[in-house]
Design a protein around this motif. Structure first.
Motif, PDB file in Angstrom:
ATOM      1  N   ILE A 113     -16.050 -25.910  12.271  1.00 34.12           N
ATOM      2  CA  ILE A 113     -17.201 -25.089  11.896  1.00 34.12           C
ATOM      3  C   ILE A 113     -17.500 -24.066  12.990  1.00 34.12           C
ATOM      4  CG2 ILE A 113     -19.681 -25.120  11.441  1.00 34.12           C
ATOM      5  CD1 ILE A 113     -19.315 -27.825  10.119  1.00 34.12           C
ATOM      6  N   GLN A 114     -17.358 -24.483  14.239  1.00 36.58           N
ATOM      7  CA  GLN A 114     -17.604 -23.553  15.343  1.00 36.58           C
ATOM      8  C   GLN A 114     -16.592 -22.417  15.358  1.00 36.58           C
ATOM      9  OE1 GLN A 114     -20.168 -23.344  17.779  1.00 36.58           O
ATOM     10  NE2 GLN A 114     -21.054 -24.640  16.191  1.00 36.58           N
ATOM     11  N   VAL A 115     -15.338 -22.723  15.015  1.00 28.37           N
ATOM     12  CA  VAL A 115     -14.316 -21.673  14.920  1.00 28.37           C
ATOM     13  C   VAL A 115     -14.674 -20.678  13.816  1.00 28.37           C
ATOM     14  CG1 VAL A 115     -11.905 -21.202  14.329  1.00 28.37           C
ATOM     15  CG2 VAL A 115     -12.462 -23.065  15.893  1.00 28.37           C
ATOM     16  N   ASP A 136     -25.542 -10.381   4.800  1.00 27.85           N
ATOM     17  CA  ASP A 136     -24.756 -11.455   4.177  1.00 27.85           C
ATOM     18  C   ASP A 136     -24.029 -12.293   5.239  1.00 27.85           C
ATOM     19  OD1 ASP A 136     -25.594 -10.611   1.713  1.00 27.85           O
ATOM     20  OD2 ASP A 136     -23.781  -9.444   1.277  1.00 27.85           O
ATOM     21  N   TRP A 137     -23.426 -11.608   6.219  1.00 30.21           N
ATOM     22  CA  TRP A 137     -22.719 -12.327   7.275  1.00 30.21           C
ATOM     23  C   TRP A 137     -23.691 -13.133   8.129  1.00 30.21           C
ATOM     24  CZ3 TRP A 137     -17.982 -13.408   6.662  1.00 30.21           C
ATOM     25  CH2 TRP A 137     -17.068 -12.490   6.133  1.00 30.21           C
ATOM     26  N   LYS A 138     -24.877 -12.605   8.372  1.00 34.19           N
ATOM     27  CA  LYS A 138     -25.882 -13.333   9.148  1.00 34.19           C
ATOM     28  C   LYS A 138     -26.347 -14.589   8.405  1.00 34.19           C
ATOM     29  CE  LYS A 138     -28.128 -12.227  12.343  1.00 34.19           C
ATOM     30  NZ  LYS A 138     -28.121 -12.620  13.776  1.00 34.19           N
ATOM     31  N   THR A 139     -26.469 -14.478   7.079  1.00 33.92           N
ATOM     32  CA  THR A 139     -26.848 -15.639   6.276  1.00 33.92           C
ATOM     33  C   THR A 139     -25.778 -16.722   6.344  1.00 33.92           C
ATOM     34  OG1 THR A 139     -28.099 -14.226   4.752  1.00 33.92           O
ATOM     35  CG2 THR A 139     -27.483 -16.430   3.975  1.00 33.92           C
ATOM     36  N   LEU A 140     -24.513 -16.307   6.242  1.00 35.06           N
ATOM     37  CA  LEU A 140     -23.411 -17.258   6.352  1.00 35.06           C
ATOM     38  C   LEU A 140     -23.377 -17.890   7.733  1.00 35.06           C
ATOM     39  CD1 LEU A 140     -20.907 -18.604   5.175  1.00 35.06           C
ATOM     40  CD2 LEU A 140     -19.574 -16.589   5.867  1.00 35.06           C
ATOM     41  N   LEU A 141     -23.654 -17.099   8.754  1.00 34.14           N
ATOM     42  CA  LEU A 141     -23.679 -17.596  10.126  1.00 34.14           C
ATOM     43  C   LEU A 141     -24.756 -18.668  10.291  1.00 34.14           C
ATOM     44  CD1 LEU A 141     -22.301 -16.958  12.908  1.00 34.14           C
ATOM     45  CD2 LEU A 141     -24.248 -15.475  13.378  1.00 34.14           C
ATOM     46  N   HIS A 142     -25.905 -18.412   9.718  1.00 35.85           N
ATOM     47  CA  HIS A 142     -27.010 -19.369   9.808  1.00 35.85           C
ATOM     48  C   HIS A 142     -26.685 -20.645   9.029  1.00 35.85           C
ATOM     49  CE1 HIS A 142     -31.063 -20.620  10.634  1.00 35.85           C
ATOM     50  NE2 HIS A 142     -31.370 -20.716   9.345  1.00 35.85           N
ATOM     51  N   PHE A 143     -26.029 -20.512   7.885  1.00 41.17           N
ATOM     52  CA  PHE A 143     -25.656 -21.668   7.070  1.00 41.17           C
ATOM     53  C   PHE A 143     -24.663 -22.562   7.822  1.00 41.17           C
ATOM     54  CE2 PHE A 143     -22.534 -23.532   4.122  1.00 41.17           C
ATOM     55  CZ  PHE A 143     -23.359 -24.406   3.434  1.00 41.17           C
ATOM     56  N   LEU A 144     -23.645 -21.961   8.429  1.00 42.43           N
ATOM     57  CA  LEU A 144     -22.657 -22.741   9.188  1.00 42.43           C
ATOM     58  C   LEU A 144     -23.309 -23.444  10.367  1.00 42.43           C
ATOM     59  CD1 LEU A 144     -19.615 -20.276   9.238  1.00 42.43           C
ATOM     60  CD2 LEU A 144     -19.859 -22.361   7.881  1.00 42.43           C
ATOM     61  N   ASP A 145     -24.284 -22.791  10.972  1.00 42.77           N
ATOM     62  CA  ASP A 145     -24.983 -23.388  12.098  1.00 42.77           C
ATOM     63  C   ASP A 145     -25.776 -24.615  11.653  1.00 42.77           C
ATOM     64  OD1 ASP A 145     -25.665 -23.266  14.901  1.00 42.77           O
ATOM     65  OD2 ASP A 145     -27.678 -22.711  14.261  1.00 42.77           O
ATOM     66  N   VAL A 147     -25.102 -26.545   9.046  1.00 43.14           N
ATOM     67  CA  VAL A 147     -24.127 -27.595   8.719  1.00 43.14           C
ATOM     68  C   VAL A 147     -23.657 -28.290   9.991  1.00 43.14           C
ATOM     69  CG1 VAL A 147     -21.835 -28.045   7.777  1.00 43.14           C
ATOM     70  CG2 VAL A 147     -23.378 -26.481   6.591  1.00 43.14           C
ATOM     71  N   CYS A 148     -23.411 -27.509  11.030  1.00 44.27           N
ATOM     72  CA  CYS A 148     -22.968 -28.068  12.306  1.00 44.27           C
ATOM     73  C   CYS A 148     -24.051 -28.947  12.918  1.00 44.27           C
ATOM     74  CB  CYS A 148     -22.595 -26.931  13.258  1.00 44.27           C
ATOM     75  SG  CYS A 148     -21.541 -27.430  14.632  1.00 44.27           S
ATOM     76  N   CYS A 149     -25.291 -28.530  12.781  1.00 44.67           N
ATOM     77  CA  CYS A 149     -26.411 -29.321  13.297  1.00 44.67           C
ATOM     78  C   CYS A 149     -26.493 -30.672  12.595  1.00 44.67           C
ATOM     79  CB  CYS A 149     -27.722 -28.555  13.112  1.00 44.67           C
ATOM     80  SG  CYS A 149     -27.886 -27.091  14.154  1.00 44.67           S
ATOM     81  N   CYS A 150     -26.299 -30.679  11.303  1.00 43.88           N
ATOM     82  CA  CYS A 150     -26.331 -31.935  10.543  1.00 43.88           C
ATOM     83  C   CYS A 150     -25.169 -32.842  10.946  1.00 43.88           C
ATOM     84  CB  CYS A 150     -26.278 -31.648   9.048  1.00 43.88           C
ATOM     85  SG  CYS A 150     -27.709 -30.748   8.403  1.00 43.88           S
TER      86      CYS A 150
END
Length: 304
Positions: A113-115, A136-145, A147-150
């Motif tokens: 996910i970090q990659v 859109d890219w910022k939203t995806l960035l926040h979503f991946l972050d 998921v990583c937190c969970c």
């Protein structure tokens, strides 16, 4: 910078005991402590590169080199931060010198996910702020972050559940009784092994709460605050975020610092079956810092 100096001084104190002048690095200063020091260094380098980036932007209006340097340090810092949280939560280095297969899988997911997160950052840099693609890219960035937190919370939950089962079975208490009462009873137990395990359970419970607070604060509260700020006060978003980060770093460093007497257990490889899963009954050996009686054997009665 101050935190780095304090942490390095703490590690140096852990390497050589002033009273005996005997090296105790293998027992007290662990690999995870050096990773925590590296995390502080990367955090400071990201601050310095960001300052240089804004300095050159103010003078020349743009700066590609310092932008690249800043995002490189930020990506490395973010990856190492989640890695350190995951390793501490799984008990690596403190509790056992290895990771279970399920913990390695979580580690792989977090790193993957970090990659992906870093790849998204590259696309964000190529877009102009305010454009739809940028949002859109910022939203995806926040979503991946998120998921990583969970994902990093999972090993902490596993560790807490394992310790709760050890305390319950070691104390011969029914699971119907409130878990807090069981822990308090275990802390007063005459059995040293149960008492030390209960201390460790309280430590990891508090760490879980701390991680939850940090993730909720920096991922949700900060964005809510930022949405209420105008352009002239947008810098307050970083102040609020870094304040929460400072509290988290100080708390984690204090709780998991090298100590002469600590309640950590140390598992052996043969406490696990051939698949790397926890066995139904195994042997947990730890050093009893409270009583100073050396190594004690605790029978592990936890099924995976």
């Amino acid at each position: 910078g101050i935190l780095i100096l304090i942490w390095i001084h703490t590690l140096r104190k852990g390497i050589v005991s002033p009273s005996s002048n005997i090296s105790r690095a293998p027992q007290q200063v662990r690999q995870i402590h050096h990773m925590m020091a590296l995390l502080l260094i990367l955090k400071s380098l990201s601050f310095l590169s960001e300052s240089a980036r804004y300095h050159y932007i103010r003078i020349y209006g743009h700066t590609e080199m310092w932008t690249t340097v800043y995002y490189t340090f930020t990506a490395l810092k973010g990856t190492l931060l989640f890695t350190v949280i995951l390793l501490i939560g799984s008990g690596w280095s403190f509790v056992k010198p290895f990771l279970l297969p399920r913990e390695r899988k979580v580690m792989f997911v977090v790193l993957l996910i970090q990659v992906l997160n870093n790849i998204v950052i590259i696309f964000v840099l190529n877009e102009k702020e305010g454009d739809r693609l940028f949002d859109d890219w910022k939203t995806l960035l926040h979503f991946l972050d998120i998921v990583c937190c969970c994902a990093v919370l999972v090993p902490i939950v596993w560790q807490v559940n394992t310790l709760e089962q050890i305390v319950e079975k070691g104390s011969n208490q029914s699971s119907v009784i409130d878990s807090e009462d069981i822990v308090e009873a275990a802390l007063e137990s005459s059995d040293v092994s149960i008492r030390v395990t209960a201390k460790k359970l309280k430590l990891f419970r508090s760490f879980y709460v701390c991680v939850m607070f940090y993730l909720y604060y920096t991922r949700i509260c900060v964005y809510l605050v930022a949405s209420t700020l105008d352009f002239r006060h947008s810098w307050l978003q970083e102040v609020v975020s870094e304040f929460g980060t400072l509290i988290f770093y100080v708390y984690t460093g204090f709780k998991f610092r090298p100590m002469d007497e600590n309640p950590y257990l140390s598992l052996k490889r043969d406490d696990f079956d051939s698949n790397g899963d926890e066995m139904g009954v195994g042997s947990l050996s730890f050093r009893d810092g409270d009583e100073g009686k050396g190594d004690v054997e605790l029978k592990k009665m936890v099924q995976d």
